[in-house]
Design a protein around this motif. Structure first.
Motif, PDB file in Angstrom:
ATOM      1  N   UNK A   1       0.853  -1.253  -0.161  1.00 54.80           N
ATOM      2  CA  UNK A   1       0.134  -0.090   0.007  1.00 54.80           C
ATOM      3  C   UNK A   1       0.767   1.173  -0.076  1.00 54.80           C
ATOM      4  N   UNK A   2       0.447   2.261  -0.613  1.00 54.14           N
ATOM      5  CA  UNK A   2       1.023   3.619  -0.387  1.00 54.14           C
ATOM      6  C   UNK A   2       0.914   4.287   0.808  1.00 54.14           C
TER       7      UNK A   2
ATOM      8  N   UNK B   1       3.088  16.245  -3.775  1.00 52.29           N
ATOM      9  CA  UNK B   1       1.917  15.968  -2.825  1.00 52.29           C
ATOM     10  C   UNK B   1       2.189  14.483  -2.548  1.00 52.29           C
ATOM     11  N   UNK B   2       1.161  14.148  -1.350  1.00 54.90           N
ATOM     12  CA  UNK B   2       1.114  12.688  -1.143  1.00 54.90           C
ATOM     13  C   UNK B   2       0.664  11.869  -2.344  1.00 54.90           C
ATOM     14  N   UNK B   3       1.303  10.582  -2.521  1.00 51.49           N
ATOM     15  CA  UNK B   3       0.888   9.707  -3.695  1.00 51.49           C
ATOM     16  C   UNK B   3      -0.395   8.935  -3.310  1.00 51.49           C
ATOM     17  N   UNK B   4      -1.190   8.684  -4.297  1.00 49.58           N
ATOM     18  CA  UNK B   4      -2.497   7.706  -4.013  1.00 49.58           C
ATOM     19  C   UNK B   4      -2.276   7.078  -5.263  1.00 49.58           C
TER      20      UNK B   4
ATOM     21  N   UNK C   1      -4.505   2.304  -7.861  1.00 49.98           N
ATOM     22  CA  UNK C   1      -5.387   3.412  -7.626  1.00 49.98           C
ATOM     23  C   UNK C   1      -5.930   3.357  -6.276  1.00 49.98           C
ATOM     24  N   UNK C   2      -5.120   4.248  -5.224  1.00 47.90           N
ATOM     25  CA  UNK C   2      -5.766   4.267  -3.856  1.00 47.90           C
ATOM     26  C   UNK C   2      -6.609   5.466  -3.491  1.00 47.90           C
ATOM     27  N   UNK C   3      -6.918   5.755  -4.537  1.00 43.64           N
ATOM     28  CA  UNK C   3      -7.608   7.360  -4.303  1.00 43.64           C
ATOM     29  C   UNK C   3      -8.935   7.461  -3.430  1.00 43.64           C
TER      30      UNK C   3
END
Length: 75
Positions: free
Chosen positions: A10-11, A22-25, A59-61
């Motif tokens: 996981x990110x 910026x924080x990566x998602x 994709x963890x958005x």
């Protein structure tokens, strides 16, 4: 964004967007095995081009929605 991604870690909040910091998602794993990390904005911007070149997209958005529901905002 794709259904064929091999399991990856996981990110975290320490993972930063390669474009803006910026924080990566979103993680794009290129065909050669290299990873690119993107914030939600840049992930959306480059997803189609990356997919067309054979990259797998993690994709963890959805974490953004979860954070907002809990009253956190890390975007």
């Amino acid at each position: 964004m794709t259904g064929t991604l091999a399991p990856t870690k996981p990110l975290t909040a320490q993972d930063r967007c390669d474009r803006c910091g910026a924080q990566a998602y979103v993680r794009a794993t290129l065909t050669g095995g290299a990873d690119l990390l993107f914030c939600a904005h840049h992930g959306r911007k480059y997803a189609e081009t990356l997919r067309a070149s054979g990259a797998d997209i993690q994709d963890e958005t959805d974490k953004l929605i979860e954070n907002r529901l809990r009253g956190e905002d890390h975007s």
